[in-house]
Design a protein around this motif. Structure first.
Motif, mmCIF file in Angstrom:
data_model
loop_
_atom_site.group_PDB
_atom_site.id
_atom_site.type_symbol
_atom_site.label_atom_id
_atom_site.label_comp_id
_atom_site.label_asym_id
_atom_site.label_seq_id
_atom_site.Cartn_x
_atom_site.Cartn_y
_atom_site.Cartn_z
ATOM 1 N N ARG A 361 11.544 -4.489 14.614
ATOM 2 C CA ARG A 361 11.019 -3.133 14.772
ATOM 3 C C ARG A 361 10.552 -2.576 13.427
ATOM 4 O O ARG A 361 9.507 -1.924 13.339
ATOM 5 C CB ARG A 361 12.091 -2.231 15.375
ATOM 6 C CG ARG A 361 11.539 -0.868 15.782
ATOM 7 C CD ARG A 361 12.549 -0.036 16.529
ATOM 8 N NE ARG A 361 11.990 1.247 16.898
ATOM 9 C CZ ARG A 361 12.708 2.263 17.352
ATOM 10 N NH1 ARG A 361 14.019 2.121 17.518
ATOM 11 N NH2 ARG A 361 12.137 3.410 17.662
ATOM 12 N N ILE A 362 11.330 -2.848 12.390
ATOM 13 C CA ILE A 362 10.948 -2.407 11.045
ATOM 14 C C ILE A 362 9.622 -3.042 10.628
ATOM 15 O O ILE A 362 8.713 -2.377 10.119
ATOM 16 C CB ILE A 362 12.059 -2.742 10.034
ATOM 17 C CG1 ILE A 362 13.260 -1.813 10.239
ATOM 18 C CG2 ILE A 362 11.549 -2.633 8.595
ATOM 19 C CD1 ILE A 362 14.487 -2.222 9.477
ATOM 20 N N LYS A 363 9.485 -4.339 10.882
ATOM 21 C CA LYS A 363 8.256 -5.038 10.504
ATOM 22 C C LYS A 363 7.057 -4.504 11.281
ATOM 23 O O LYS A 363 5.957 -4.347 10.723
ATOM 24 C CB LYS A 363 8.418 -6.543 10.723
ATOM 25 C CG LYS A 363 9.356 -7.208 9.721
ATOM 26 C CD LYS A 363 9.382 -8.715 9.912
ATOM 27 C CE LYS A 363 10.209 -9.384 8.819
ATOM 28 N NZ LYS A 363 10.217 -10.851 8.926
ATOM 29 N N ASP A 364 7.258 -4.215 12.554
ATOM 30 C CA ASP A 364 6.168 -3.670 13.361
ATOM 31 C C ASP A 364 5.733 -2.302 12.837
ATOM 32 O O ASP A 364 4.527 -2.005 12.754
ATOM 33 C CB ASP A 364 6.597 -3.554 14.828
ATOM 34 C CG ASP A 364 6.706 -4.917 15.514
ATOM 35 O OD1 ASP A 364 6.151 -5.898 14.974
ATOM 36 O OD2 ASP A 364 7.354 -4.982 16.583
ATOM 37 N N LEU A 365 6.707 -1.471 12.495
ATOM 38 C CA LEU A 365 6.381 -0.142 11.989
ATOM 39 C C LEU A 365 5.648 -0.229 10.643
ATOM 40 O O LEU A 365 4.685 0.511 10.396
ATOM 41 C CB LEU A 365 7.655 0.691 11.842
ATOM 42 C CG LEU A 365 8.296 1.178 13.143
ATOM 43 C CD1 LEU A 365 9.642 1.816 12.863
ATOM 44 C CD2 LEU A 365 7.379 2.163 13.866
ATOM 45 N N GLU A 366 6.106 -1.119 9.772
ATOM 46 C CA GLU A 366 5.438 -1.294 8.483
ATOM 47 C C GLU A 366 4.009 -1.779 8.684
ATOM 48 O O GLU A 366 3.094 -1.366 7.970
ATOM 49 C CB GLU A 366 6.224 -2.291 7.607
ATOM 50 C CG GLU A 366 7.528 -1.744 7.070
ATOM 51 C CD GLU A 366 7.348 -1.010 5.754
ATOM 52 O OE1 GLU A 366 6.268 -1.118 5.152
ATOM 53 O OE2 GLU A 366 8.293 -0.314 5.326
ATOM 54 N N TYR A 367 3.809 -2.635 9.665
ATOM 55 C CA TYR A 367 2.463 -3.134 9.950
ATOM 56 C C TYR A 367 1.546 -1.993 10.403
ATOM 57 O O TYR A 367 0.354 -1.964 10.074
ATOM 58 C CB TYR A 367 2.523 -4.218 11.021
ATOM 59 C CG TYR A 367 1.173 -4.801 11.376
ATOM 60 C CD1 TYR A 367 0.530 -5.688 10.508
ATOM 61 C CD2 TYR A 367 0.536 -4.454 12.564
ATOM 62 C CE1 TYR A 367 -0.715 -6.212 10.824
ATOM 63 C CE2 TYR A 367 -0.713 -4.971 12.882
ATOM 64 C CZ TYR A 367 -1.330 -5.856 12.014
ATOM 65 O OH TYR A 367 -2.567 -6.375 12.314
ATOM 66 N N GLU A 368 2.120 -1.045 11.121
ATOM 67 C CA GLU A 368 1.340 0.103 11.587
ATOM 68 C C GLU A 368 1.046 1.087 10.460
ATOM 69 O O GLU A 368 0.191 1.958 10.601
ATOM 70 C CB GLU A 368 2.103 0.839 12.689
ATOM 71 C CG GLU A 368 2.221 0.067 13.995
ATOM 72 C CD GLU A 368 3.076 0.811 15.010
ATOM 73 O OE1 GLU A 368 3.084 2.065 14.960
ATOM 74 O OE2 GLU A 368 3.746 0.153 15.824
ATOM 75 N N PHE A 379 14.608 5.417 8.599
ATOM 76 C CA PHE A 379 15.419 4.201 8.687
ATOM 77 C C PHE A 379 16.791 4.495 9.284
ATOM 78 O O PHE A 379 17.297 3.744 10.125
ATOM 79 C CB PHE A 379 15.579 3.547 7.318
ATOM 80 C CG PHE A 379 16.483 2.344 7.360
ATOM 81 C CD1 PHE A 379 16.074 1.177 7.957
ATOM 82 C CD2 PHE A 379 17.765 2.404 6.849
ATOM 83 C CE1 PHE A 379 16.911 0.073 8.035
ATOM 84 C CE2 PHE A 379 18.612 1.302 6.909
ATOM 85 C CZ PHE A 379 18.177 0.142 7.510
ATOM 86 N N GLU A 380 17.387 5.598 8.865
ATOM 87 C CA GLU A 380 18.695 5.952 9.427
ATOM 88 C C GLU A 380 18.601 6.145 10.933
ATOM 89 O O GLU A 380 19.490 5.732 11.692
ATOM 90 C CB GLU A 380 19.246 7.216 8.774
ATOM 91 C CG GLU A 380 20.639 7.564 9.284
ATOM 92 C CD GLU A 380 21.098 8.948 8.886
ATOM 93 O OE1 GLU A 380 22.026 9.455 9.541
ATOM 94 O OE2 GLU A 380 20.536 9.523 7.952
ATOM 95 N N LEU A 381 17.519 6.772 11.375
ATOM 96 C CA LEU A 381 17.326 6.970 12.809
ATOM 97 C C LEU A 381 17.229 5.639 13.542
ATOM 98 O O LEU A 381 17.827 5.459 14.609
ATOM 99 C CB LEU A 381 16.061 7.801 13.054
ATOM 100 C CG LEU A 381 15.697 8.073 14.514
ATOM 101 C CD1 LEU A 381 16.788 8.893 15.195
ATOM 102 C CD2 LEU A 381 14.351 8.792 14.604
ATOM 103 N N LEU A 382 16.515 4.682 12.961
ATOM 104 C CA LEU A 382 16.406 3.356 13.572
ATOM 105 C C LEU A 382 17.781 2.704 13.710
ATOM 106 O O LEU A 382 18.105 2.091 14.734
ATOM 107 C CB LEU A 382 15.489 2.461 12.737
ATOM 108 C CG LEU A 382 14.005 2.821 12.696
ATOM 109 C CD1 LEU A 382 13.274 1.922 11.703
ATOM 110 C CD2 LEU A 382 13.380 2.711 14.082
#
Length: 537
Positions: A361-368, A379-382
């Motif tokens: 999920r982190i990688k997908d968000l960074e890609y966006e 990040f804390e929310l994730l």
């Protein structure tokens, strides 16, 4: 070996573009540098401007415990007898225990800048040094353009040092004023000077060739025992030698003593303090003290430092008062997630599958286009959502924003928000605000405050927008970073969209969703684990 440290942040450093300190700032910095253990603090040029004149008048009341306050000036003007030279007498009137004066070493400057003979220049140097010595001052002679002068006319350059030495100068400082000398050239010249003079030899380097720190270290290796520079590398053009890096290298790499290992741990805090007063961001990649100096992003690196930090760190960050950081991004590996979870005592709370999903999920968000390095709140929310997947407290059903002009010429913005709570209840609110972001903030807060009155304590404190791709013009994707505070702690959330209002609203929703999860999941172990909001910064 004991190496003397001479800080010129308050004089040479303020000649850097955008660097400016008030008199109060300079006095505060002087106390900070004294506490750090700096030997000499060059406060400015008392004969050149009202600010420095006031500084030295007020500096007489400073209670320095270690450093020697130093006033800076030049040799007398050729047309003035030394006892009647206003600039020289301003140094005397400053009543500092040490003075630093510069004189010409390069025959080019003697002829073209001063318009005098070489012998007349030697008299300027010797008479000024001797005059200041009569008043019991420690005199540090800065040989301006020394290396350029030596390359052009070594015999005359050495005569200028001889004039200063015979007149009683306590230290002979070799200045690479134009910053164009390379380390191997500088070393050869310093060695030549050391053969001829028993005085303390110092080094003052500028960074125009990006080797000022290397040049300073090379000079020490060749016998210099006095180093000059500016904290954070401030200074004219490309700056002076970064004294923080010089000190750390001398202490940790070369085994010399400057401020002492026990004081070295204050280095990061002092550099950040000076940057804060200058209203300039401290460079993230500044060695030893920068935010990124011990930051690890690549998964391979993080995996290695989990086993042994020396695999990718040349020193213990604590030695200079800094700390190790692990960043989360599309380059992250499992090691980054494990590090973060274990660092906060959450290593056993997420299954391997949950960790893998969080990483993806982190990688997908960074890609966006999301930047979790700066958005620790997101990040804390994730993490909280991964730990409590059923605790999705609300969804936005609909929101609208309308802006209209008014007869007064100002605009009025109204926002309406409809949300659905986790238990199915629908809440709505409208608000008039100062622009779309403020209107949406007020509307969303009104909706949530019916159920959670504590949400009224959360305040937006900063708002930043960055265009991620400029090719589509006004259709570009933007990233909005919003900082929040509830008066006890602060955090940042991020939103990304082609629509700046939507990006802002995403960041806003995440910030308030996070605060609600904190209220909803106020368990002692989780709160303790997440109390440091520096995971991604």
């Amino acid at each position: 070996m004991r190496i003397l440290t001479f800080d010129t942040t308050l004089r040479d450093g303020t000649q850097g573009e955008n660097v400016s300190y008030s008199v109060d700032d300079k006095l505060s910095i002087a106390m900070k540098l004294d506490d750090l253990g700096i030997d000499y603090i060059e406060g400015g040029w008392p004969g050149s401007n009202p600010k420095d004149k006031e500084f030295f008048a007020r500096a007489k009341g400073l209670k320095l415990h270690h450093a020697r306050m130093t006033a800076f000036g030049s040799t007398r003007l050729a047309r003035n007898p030394v006892e009647k030279d206003a600039s020289v007498n301003a140094l005397v009137e400053a009543e500092t225990p040490a003075v630093a004066i510069f004189g010409k070493s390069w025959d080019l400057h003697v002829h073209r800048a001063l318009g005098i003979t070489e012998d007349e220049n030697l008299k300027l140097i010797s008479e000024t040094v001797a005059y200041l010595k009569k008043f019991g001052r420690e005199v540090i002679y800065d040989a301006e353009h020394w290396f350029d002068g030596f390359k052009a006319n070594p015999s005359y350059a050495l005569q200028t040092l001889e004039a200063a030495a015979k007149a009683g100068a306590d230290a002979l400082v070799l200045c690479d004023t134009n910053g164009g000398t390379l380390p191997h050239q500088l070393a050869e010249i310093v060695l030549e000077v050391r053969k001829r003079f028993d005085k303390i030899v110092g080094i003052h380097c500028h960074n125009d060739s990006d080797v000022a720190v290397a040049n300073t270290l090379a000079a020490v290796e060749c016998g210099a025992t006095h180093v000059q520079g500016c904290m954070n590398g401030y200074g004219e053009r490309c700056g002076n030698a970064n004294l923080a890096s010089v000190i750390a290298n001398l202490e940790l790499k070369l085994g010399h003593t400057t401020i002492g290992v026990e004081k070295l741990g204050q280095l990061t805090q002092v550099c950040r303090y000076l940057a804060e007063l200058a209203n300039l961001p401290l460079a993230n990649n500044q060695p030893y003290v920068g935010k990124s100096a011990f930051a690890h992003k690549g998964g391979v690196h993080v995996s290695a430092i989990l086993k042994d930090s020396s695999t990718y760190e040349h020193i213990d960050p604590k030695a200079t008062g800094n700390r190790q950081r692990v960043l989360l991004s599309d380059l992250s590996g499992r090691g980054n997630i494990i590090y973060k979870l274990e660092e906060r005592g959450l290593g056993e709370k997420l299954s391997p599958e949950a960790r893998r999903e969080l990483l993806e999920r982190i990688k997908d968000l960074e890609y966006e286009g999301y930047d979790l390095e700066a958005a620790e709140g997101t990040f804390e929310l994730l993490v909280r959502e991964a730990l409590r997947p059923s605790a999705h407290l609300f969804d936005v059903t609909n929101y609208e924003v309308a802006t209209r002009s008014t007869p007064s010429g100002k605009s009025a913005t109204t926002a309406s928000v409809i949300i659905k709570m986790m238990d199915g209840e629908t809440l709505s609110a409208s608000a008039l605000g100062d622009g779309p972001v403020n209107s949406l903030d007020l509307s969303l807060r009104q909706c949530l405050s019916h159920r959670y009155p504590e949400i009224a304590q959360v305040r937006l404190t900063d708002y930043k927008v960055r265009v991620l791709d400029s090719k589509p013009g006004t259709a570009s994707k933007v990233r909005v970073l919003v900082e929040w505070s509830d008066f006890k702690r602060s955090w940042a959330t991020v939103g990304v969209s082609e629509n700046i209002i939507e990006a802002s609203f995403k960041a806003m929703c995440d910030a308030l969703r996070l605060e609600l999860m904190r209220l909803h999941d106020s368990t002692e172990d989780l709160d303790a684990a997440l109390k440091d909001y520096s995971w991604g910064v």
